[in-house]
Write a protein that holds these residues in place. Structure first.
Motif, PDB file in Angstrom:
ATOM      1  N   THR A 165       0.920  21.530  -5.502  1.00  0.00           N
ATOM      2  CA  THR A 165       2.109  21.610  -4.662  1.00  0.00           C
ATOM      3  C   THR A 165       1.764  20.833  -3.398  1.00  0.00           C
ATOM      4  O   THR A 165       0.651  20.984  -2.862  1.00  0.00           O
ATOM      5  N   ILE A 166       2.675  19.993  -2.927  1.00  0.00           N
ATOM      6  CA  ILE A 166       2.351  19.090  -1.809  1.00  0.00           C
ATOM      7  C   ILE A 166       3.346  19.268  -0.660  1.00  0.00           C
ATOM      8  O   ILE A 166       4.562  19.286  -0.864  1.00  0.00           O
ATOM      9  N   PHE A 167       2.793  19.386   0.538  1.00  0.00           N
ATOM     10  CA  PHE A 167       3.564  19.492   1.779  1.00  0.00           C
ATOM     11  C   PHE A 167       3.107  18.333   2.654  1.00  0.00           C
ATOM     12  O   PHE A 167       1.927  18.226   2.968  1.00  0.00           O
ATOM     13  N   LEU A 168       4.023  17.434   3.007  1.00  0.00           N
ATOM     14  CA  LEU A 168       3.579  16.242   3.736  1.00  0.00           C
ATOM     15  C   LEU A 168       4.414  15.951   4.975  1.00  0.00           C
ATOM     16  O   LEU A 168       5.616  16.213   5.011  1.00  0.00           O
ATOM     17  N   ILE A 169       3.722  15.429   5.962  1.00  0.00           N
ATOM     18  CA  ILE A 169       4.345  14.871   7.163  1.00  0.00           C
ATOM     19  C   ILE A 169       4.342  13.364   6.998  1.00  0.00           C
ATOM     20  O   ILE A 169       3.326  12.783   6.610  1.00  0.00           O
ATOM     21  N   GLU A 170       5.454  12.725   7.282  1.00  0.00           N
ATOM     22  CA  GLU A 170       5.482  11.274   7.139  1.00  0.00           C
ATOM     23  C   GLU A 170       6.592  10.667   7.974  1.00  0.00           C
ATOM     24  O   GLU A 170       7.684  11.231   8.076  1.00  0.00           O
ATOM     25  N   HIS A 171       6.278   9.508   8.595  1.00  0.00           N
ATOM     26  CA  HIS A 171       7.292   8.751   9.337  1.00  0.00           C
ATOM     27  C   HIS A 171       7.940   7.672   8.483  1.00  0.00           C
ATOM     28  O   HIS A 171       9.020   7.202   8.808  1.00  0.00           O
ATOM     29  N   HIS A 172       7.274   7.269   7.404  1.00  0.00           N
ATOM     30  CA  HIS A 172       7.849   6.263   6.505  1.00  0.00           C
ATOM     31  C   HIS A 172       8.959   6.920   5.684  1.00  0.00           C
ATOM     32  O   HIS A 172       8.686   7.686   4.756  1.00  0.00           O
ATOM     33  N   MET A 173      10.200   6.614   6.022  1.00  0.00           N
ATOM     34  CA  MET A 173      11.312   7.247   5.326  1.00  0.00           C
ATOM     35  C   MET A 173      11.365   6.849   3.852  1.00  0.00           C
ATOM     36  O   MET A 173      11.843   7.612   3.017  1.00  0.00           O
ATOM     37  N   GLU A 175       0.827  -1.207   0.000  1.00  0.00           N
ATOM     38  CA  GLU A 175       0.000   0.000   0.000  1.00  0.00           C
ATOM     39  C   GLU A 175       0.860   1.255   0.000  1.00  0.00           C
ATOM     40  O   GLU A 175       0.521   2.252  -0.653  1.00  0.00           O
ATOM     41  N   THR A 176       1.997   1.193   0.715  1.00  0.00           N
ATOM     42  CA  THR A 176       2.898   2.343   0.759  1.00  0.00           C
ATOM     43  C   THR A 176       3.461   2.650  -0.625  1.00  0.00           C
ATOM     44  O   THR A 176       3.519   3.802  -1.051  1.00  0.00           O
ATOM     45  N   GLY A 177       3.863   1.607  -1.339  1.00  0.00           N
ATOM     46  CA  GLY A 177       4.377   1.789  -2.695  1.00  0.00           C
ATOM     47  C   GLY A 177       3.324   2.361  -3.622  1.00  0.00           C
ATOM     48  O   GLY A 177       3.611   3.257  -4.434  1.00  0.00           O
ATOM     49  N   GLU A 178       2.092   1.867  -3.490  1.00  0.00           N
ATOM     50  CA  GLU A 178       0.997   2.378  -4.317  1.00  0.00           C
ATOM     51  C   GLU A 178       0.697   3.836  -3.980  1.00  0.00           C
ATOM     52  O   GLU A 178       0.382   4.639  -4.870  1.00  0.00           O
ATOM     53  N   LEU A 179       0.808   4.181  -2.690  1.00  0.00           N
ATOM     54  CA  LEU A 179       0.564   5.561  -2.268  1.00  0.00           C
ATOM     55  C   LEU A 179       1.587   6.517  -2.878  1.00  0.00           C
ATOM     56  O   LEU A 179       1.232   7.606  -3.345  1.00  0.00           O
ATOM     57  N   MET A 180       2.858   6.113  -2.890  1.00  0.00           N
ATOM     58  CA  MET A 180       3.899   6.957  -3.467  1.00  0.00           C
ATOM     59  C   MET A 180       3.604   7.262  -4.927  1.00  0.00           C
ATOM     60  O   MET A 180       3.702   8.417  -5.376  1.00  0.00           O
ATOM     61  N   GLU A 181       3.205   6.238  -5.655  1.00  0.00           N
ATOM     62  CA  GLU A 181       2.873   6.430  -7.065  1.00  0.00           C
ATOM     63  C   GLU A 181       1.631   7.311  -7.210  1.00  0.00           C
ATOM     64  O   GLU A 181       1.575   8.200  -8.063  1.00  0.00           O
ATOM     65  N   PHE A 182       0.661   7.090  -6.331  1.00  0.00           N
ATOM     66  CA  PHE A 182      -0.591   7.845  -6.360  1.00  0.00           C
ATOM     67  C   PHE A 182      -0.334   9.329  -6.117  1.00  0.00           C
ATOM     68  O   PHE A 182      -0.881  10.193  -6.832  1.00  0.00           O
ATOM     69  N   ILE A 183       0.498   9.662  -5.130  1.00  0.00           N
ATOM     70  CA  ILE A 183       0.798  11.067  -4.828  1.00  0.00           C
ATOM     71  C   ILE A 183       1.474  11.737  -6.014  1.00  0.00           C
ATOM     72  O   ILE A 183       1.146  12.875  -6.381  1.00  0.00           O
ATOM     73  N   SER A 184       2.411  11.042  -6.628  1.00  0.00           N
ATOM     74  CA  SER A 184       3.103  11.604  -7.789  1.00  0.00           C
ATOM     75  C   SER A 184       2.141  11.846  -8.947  1.00  0.00           C
ATOM     76  O   SER A 184       2.236  12.858  -9.656  1.00  0.00           O
ATOM     77  N   VAL A 185       1.178  10.922  -9.123  1.00  0.00           N
ATOM     78  CA  VAL A 185       0.215  11.049 -10.221  1.00  0.00           C
ATOM     79  C   VAL A 185      -0.725  12.229 -10.001  1.00  0.00           C
ATOM     80  O   VAL A 185      -0.944  13.043 -10.912  1.00  0.00           O
ATOM     81  N   ILE A 186      -1.283  12.353  -8.788  1.00  0.00           N
ATOM     82  CA  ILE A 186      -2.240  13.442  -8.557  1.00  0.00           C
ATOM     83  C   ILE A 186      -1.536  14.801  -8.567  1.00  0.00           C
ATOM     84  O   ILE A 186      -2.148  15.812  -8.934  1.00  0.00           O
ATOM     85  N   LYS A 187      -0.274  14.831  -8.187  1.00  0.00           N
ATOM     86  CA  LYS A 187       0.480  16.091  -8.251  1.00  0.00           C
ATOM     87  C   LYS A 187       0.494  16.625  -9.681  1.00  0.00           C
ATOM     88  O   LYS A 187       0.251  17.809  -9.929  1.00  0.00           O
ATOM     89  N   GLU A 188       0.788  15.732 -10.633  1.00  0.00           N
ATOM     90  CA  GLU A 188       0.843  16.146 -12.035  1.00  0.00           C
ATOM     91  C   GLU A 188      -0.561  16.364 -12.598  1.00  0.00           C
ATOM     92  O   GLU A 188      -0.810  17.342 -13.317  1.00  0.00           O
ATOM     93  N   GLU A 189      -1.479  15.464 -12.263  1.00  0.00           N
ATOM     94  CA  GLU A 189      -2.834  15.516 -12.822  1.00  0.00           C
ATOM     95  C   GLU A 189      -3.569  16.792 -12.422  1.00  0.00           C
ATOM     96  O   GLU A 189      -4.295  17.392 -13.231  1.00  0.00           O
ATOM     97  N   PHE A 190      -3.378  17.225 -11.156  1.00  0.00           N
ATOM     98  CA  PHE A 190      -4.131  18.369 -10.640  1.00  0.00           C
ATOM     99  C   PHE A 190      -3.257  19.596 -10.410  1.00  0.00           C
ATOM    100  O   PHE A 190      -3.696  20.557  -9.774  1.00  0.00           O
ATOM    101  N   ASP A 191      -2.022  19.568 -10.920  1.00  0.00           N
ATOM    102  CA  ASP A 191      -1.112  20.707 -10.824  1.00  0.00           C
ATOM    103  C   ASP A 191      -0.958  21.175  -9.370  1.00  0.00           C
ATOM    104  O   ASP A 191      -1.152  22.350  -9.046  1.00  0.00           O
TER     105      ASP A 191
END
Length: 254
Positions: free
Chosen positions: A205-213, A187-203
């Motif tokens: 800027t993303i600011f995130l807090i995360e413990h998963h290095m 799920e973590t791997g899918e999330l990384m891809e998902f975030i990258s896709v929506i960043k481009e799709e919806f133009d």
């Protein structure tokens, strides 16, 4: 796009965030990391208007720079700053579609009277918002579950639904508070891809807090590190991985 300038947040005698400064440019994915209790979510709460900073200010620029640290959360969201939460906050008894539909209400121009009287202007807006909600559910892979109750979704899909609801507000800056929390490696791997896709799709800027290095180092271009409310490092992933202060904050020293 976002400038956090010398922000301090105190709760009585406790300094949760101390003189924190950060800059986020349009189109970046920027990470905010640090040990538990470092003040990361407090920073998000200041940016989104939940807290008014004790000192300093937050500026947002989507074509016209404004000080947003004096505004209400709904006013900040209307300008284009939206967030998700560390603990998922869906309307669990409502359908998946209704959860996204609610996010779109921020952009409605009709007033309460036109909605009660079901005037043509409101009906038109409602139809457009319904189409937009279905479109967003398609984009996040939840269209097939649109009529299910939100609580019935698996954890990873609830995370996606919360992001879809945020996207319904038409954000320019999206804040994600621990989006990979509780996810397994797949799920973590899918999330990384998902975030990258929506960043481009919806133009976005993303600011995130995360413990998963793995997530932070895999998708962030710039990272800020907090420890006990104080900024101890900033830089690209390689610089952060090799910073002695960061290593000490996470692992301690002999």
């Amino acid at each position: 796009m976002l400038k956090i300038s010398n922000v301090t947040m105190k709760f009585g005698g406790v300094v949760a965030v101390n003189n924190f400064t950060a800059n986020i440019n349009k189109g970046e994915i920027v990470g905010l990391i640090g040990p538990n209790g470092a003040g990361k979510t407090t920073v998000f709460n200041v940016v989104t208007g939940v807290y008014k900073p004790t000192e300093g200010q937050v500026l947002f620029n989507s074509g016209d720079e404004k000080v947003i640290s004096t505004l209400r959360p709904d006013e900040i969201a209307y300008l284009g700053v939206c967030r998700t939460f560390q603990n998922i906050r869906l309307f669990k008894e409502l359908s998946v579609l209704d959860n996204v539909f609610i996010g779109g209400h921020l952009r409605l121009k009709s007033n309460v009277f036109s909605s009660i009287l079901r005037l043509p202007s409101y009906n038109r807006e409602e139809k457009e918002m319904l189409e937009k909600s279905n479109y967003l559910l398609e984009k996040v892979g939840l269209y097939g579950e649109r009529n299910e109750k939100a609580f019935s979704l698996p954890y990873g899909k609830q995370r996606r639904l919360e992001i879809a609801r945020a996207l319904a507000t038409d954000p320019k800056l999206l804040l994600l508070d621990e989006p990979a929390a509780g996810m397994n490696p797949q799920e973590t791997g899918e999330l990384m891809e998902f975030i990258s896709v929506i960043k481009e799709e919806f133009d976005l800027t993303i600011f995130l807090i995360e413990h998963h290095m793995e997530v932070v180092m895999g998708i962030c271009e710039k990272i800020y590190v907090l420890d006990h409310g104080t900024l101890i490092a900033e830089g690209n992933p390689e610089e952060i991985q090799n910073d002695s202060k960061v290593i000490e904050a996470y692992l301690g020293v002999d």
